[in-house]
Design an enzyme around this catalytic site. Structure first.
Site, PDB file in Angstrom:
ATOM      1  N   ASP A  29       0.812  -1.224   0.000  1.00  0.00           N
ATOM      2  CA  ASP A  29       0.000   0.000   0.000  1.00  0.00           C
ATOM      3  C   ASP A  29       0.845   1.275   0.000  1.00  0.00           C
ATOM      4  O   ASP A  29       0.682   2.142   0.859  1.00  0.00           O
ATOM      5  CB  ASP A  29      -0.938   0.021   1.215  1.00  0.00           C
ATOM      6  CG  ASP A  29      -1.697  -1.282   1.408  1.00  0.00           C
ATOM      7  OD1 ASP A  29      -2.021  -1.923   0.386  1.00  0.00           O
ATOM      8  OD2 ASP A  29      -1.979  -1.643   2.565  1.00  0.00           O
ATOM      9  N   GLU A  34     -11.421  -1.043  -3.575  1.00  0.00           N
ATOM     10  CA  GLU A  34     -10.721  -0.426  -2.452  1.00  0.00           C
ATOM     11  C   GLU A  34      -9.555   0.425  -2.949  1.00  0.00           C
ATOM     12  O   GLU A  34      -9.336   0.556  -4.158  1.00  0.00           O
ATOM     13  CB  GLU A  34     -10.220  -1.499  -1.477  1.00  0.00           C
ATOM     14  CG  GLU A  34      -9.180  -2.444  -2.052  1.00  0.00           C
ATOM     15  CD  GLU A  34      -8.752  -3.522  -1.062  1.00  0.00           C
ATOM     16  OE1 GLU A  34      -9.427  -3.715  -0.032  1.00  0.00           O
ATOM     17  OE2 GLU A  34      -7.712  -4.173  -1.332  1.00  0.00           O
ATOM     18  N   HIS A  85      -3.071  -1.103  -5.182  1.00  0.00           N
ATOM     19  CA  HIS A  85      -3.032  -0.120  -4.095  1.00  0.00           C
ATOM     20  C   HIS A  85      -1.897   0.880  -4.296  1.00  0.00           C
ATOM     21  O   HIS A  85      -0.834   0.798  -3.700  1.00  0.00           O
ATOM     22  CB  HIS A  85      -2.904  -0.778  -2.738  1.00  0.00           C
ATOM     23  CG  HIS A  85      -3.433   0.110  -1.657  1.00  0.00           C
ATOM     24  ND1 HIS A  85      -4.504  -0.226  -0.876  1.00  0.00           N
ATOM     25  CD2 HIS A  85      -3.051   1.353  -1.263  1.00  0.00           C
ATOM     26  CE1 HIS A  85      -4.768   0.759  -0.028  1.00  0.00           C
ATOM     27  NE2 HIS A  85      -3.887   1.735  -0.255  1.00  0.00           N
ATOM     28  N   ARG A 108       4.835  -8.172  -0.463  1.00  0.00           N
ATOM     29  CA  ARG A 108       4.420  -7.163  -1.437  1.00  0.00           C
ATOM     30  C   ARG A 108       5.448  -6.039  -1.425  1.00  0.00           C
ATOM     31  O   ARG A 108       5.777  -5.508  -0.366  1.00  0.00           O
ATOM     32  CB  ARG A 108       3.030  -6.633  -1.093  1.00  0.00           C
ATOM     33  CG  ARG A 108       1.913  -7.647  -1.265  1.00  0.00           C
ATOM     34  CD  ARG A 108       0.590  -7.124  -0.740  1.00  0.00           C
ATOM     35  NE  ARG A 108       0.619  -6.987   0.709  1.00  0.00           N
ATOM     36  CZ  ARG A 108      -0.364  -6.431   1.422  1.00  0.00           C
ATOM     37  NH1 ARG A 108      -1.429  -5.927   0.808  1.00  0.00           N
ATOM     38  NH2 ARG A 108      -0.286  -6.349   2.735  1.00  0.00           N
TER      39      ARG A 108
END
Length: 340
Positions: A40, A211, A277, A307
Site C-alpha cells: 500500500d 478499495e 493499491h 508485497r
C-alpha cells in the site's frame, strides 16, 4: 608493417566506443522493486522532498528523499505507534500523508483492541514543517455520522473549492467493499452523509472488492479515480479506473463512469503478481507523472510483507486517459524520473 596493426587498433577503438554507447548508463537508471517490502505505498511531494509510507501493520513510518529512485537509501522513521488498547490499537493499514491548511494530516486504517469491531479510518495532525518531526495529535475517527461500518483506505480530494473524503467500506447489509465519497467540514470531520460511487460489477472485479481509491488529474483538469479490485490474497489483484464527468458534482454517483477493463493487471513473466493499491507523484522537474504501486514477485504470496513497492512512468492518450501499460519487469533498468 605499422599499417597492418593500425587497422585492427582502429577497429578495436571504434568497437569500444560503440559498446560504451550501447551500455546502459546505470547512473541514469533504476530498477524495481524499490524496497524488499512495502504494501500500500503512498508518496507526497512537498518543498522538493518526497515523503513515502506504506503499511507495516504495527506503526506508521516515513521515509524522506529528494529522489524516488534512491528511496532505499532513505531511513525509515517511526512517527507514530498505536496505543495498547482502544479503537485504533491494531492492524495499522494504508497510511496517507496530506498537507492541508498549513498542517500535516495522516489518514490511516486501524482496528480495535477488542478484536470485535471492524477496521475504521483515523486521522493524526502535526503542525511541524517536517512531518518526520514534531508531535502527532490524535484527531480521532473520521466517519459518516449515519453509519459506523467497516471503512478503510481513506484519501482526500479537493475539487472546485470543496474538499472531499473518499474511502472503501461496507453498507451495513453485506460484505461487498464499495467506494464512498463525502464532503469534508475540516480535515478530520465529514460535513455530509456518504454517497456510494462504485461497487464491483465486472468479471475482473472478483470477490466483491473495490478499495484503495486514489485521485489522478490530467493537464486538462479531468478527474480520474484509480482503485484496486479482487483482494490482495489473490493473484488477480488489479487496478480499475473511473472518470468524473467534466465540471460535474462528484457527490452524484451518475457523474462517475467506470471503465470496462482494468488499467493495470499482473504479468507473471515480469515478476508482477497482484499489482495494486497505488499512489501518484510528479517527477522532480514537474513534467512527468509517475505511479507507485505494490506487487508480489511470485504467485500465491498473498497479503503479507512480500508485497514490494514499484514505480513507473505513466502517460496520457489523445483522449486524456491515463496509460500505465504493463508492470515493468523486476530488475529491468528504467530511466529515472526527470530531474533526478
Amino acid at each position: 608493417m605499422k599499417g597492418v596493426y593500425l587497422l585492427p587498433l582502429y577497429l578495436l577503438l571504434s568497437m569500444t566506443g560503440l559498446c560504451q554507447q550501447l551500455k546502459p548508463d546505470t547512473a541514469a537508471t533504476f530498477t524495481n522493486p524499490l524496497l524488499q517490502s512495502g504494501p500500500d505505498p503512498w508518496v507526497i511531494q512537498e518543498g522538493g522532498i518526497y515523503y513515502y509510507m506504506a503499511t507495516t501493520g504495527h506503526n506508521i513510518t516515513l521515509r524522506k528523499t529528494k529522489a524516488m529512485s534512491a528511496l532505499a537509501a532513505a531511513p525509515a522513521i517511526v512517527v507514530w505507534t498505536p496505543p495498547a488498547k482502544g479503537p485504533n490499537a491494531r492492524d495499522i493499514w494504508a497510511p496517507e500523508l496530506h498537507r492541508l491548511d498549513g498542517k500535516w494530516y495522516l489518514y490511516y486504517t486501524a482496528g480495535s483492541s477488542d478484536s470485535i469491531h471492524p477496521q475504521h479510518t483515523f486521522v493524526l495532525e502535526n503542525t511541524a514543517a517536517d512531518p518526520t518531526t514534531g508531535t502527532w495529535t490524535d484527531k480521532g475517527q473520521i466517519r459518516d455520522t449515519a453509519a459506523n461500518d467497516f471503512a478503510i483506505d481513506g484519501t482526500v480530494f479537493s475539487y472546485k473549492g470543496q474538499r472531499y473524503f473518499i474511502w472503501s467500506g461496507h453498507n451495513g447489509k453485506d460484505n461487498v467493499q464499495r467506494l464512498y465519497i463525502a464532503r469534508m467540514k475540516n480535515p478530520w470531520t465529514l460535513a455530509s452523509g456518504r454517497v456510494e460511487i462504485a461497487a464491483p460489477r465486472y468479471p475482473w472485479e472478483k470477490n466483491g472488492i473495490n478499495e484503495g481509491p486514489e485521485i489522478l488529474v490530467n493537464k486538462q483538469q479531468d478527474v480520474f479515480l484509480v482503485f484496486s479490485v479482487c483482494g490482495c490474497w489473490t493473484d488477480d489483484y488489479a487496478l480499475g479506473l473511473m472518470r468524473l464527468k467534466k465540471n460535474a458534482d462528484p457527490m452524484v454517483a451518475a457523474n462517475w463512469t467506470k471503465m470496462p477493463e482494468p488499467i493495470l493487471k499482473g504479468k507473471p513473466e515480469n515478476g508482477a503478481f497482484s499489482p495494486g493499491h497505488n499512489g501518484f507523484f510528479k517527477s522532480v522537474n514537474g513534467k512527468e507523472d509517475w505511479i507507485i504501486y505494490h506487487a508480489n514477485s511470485r504467485a500465491k504470496q498473498g497479503c503479507g510483507g512480500q508485497r514490494n513497492p514499484r514505480m513507473q512512468r505513466l502517460t496520457w492518450d489523445a483522449g486524456g486517459l491515463p496509460v500505465i501499460g504493463e508492470p515493468v519487469k523486476i530488475g529491468e533498468p528504467q530511466r529515472k524520473p526527470a530531474g533526478e
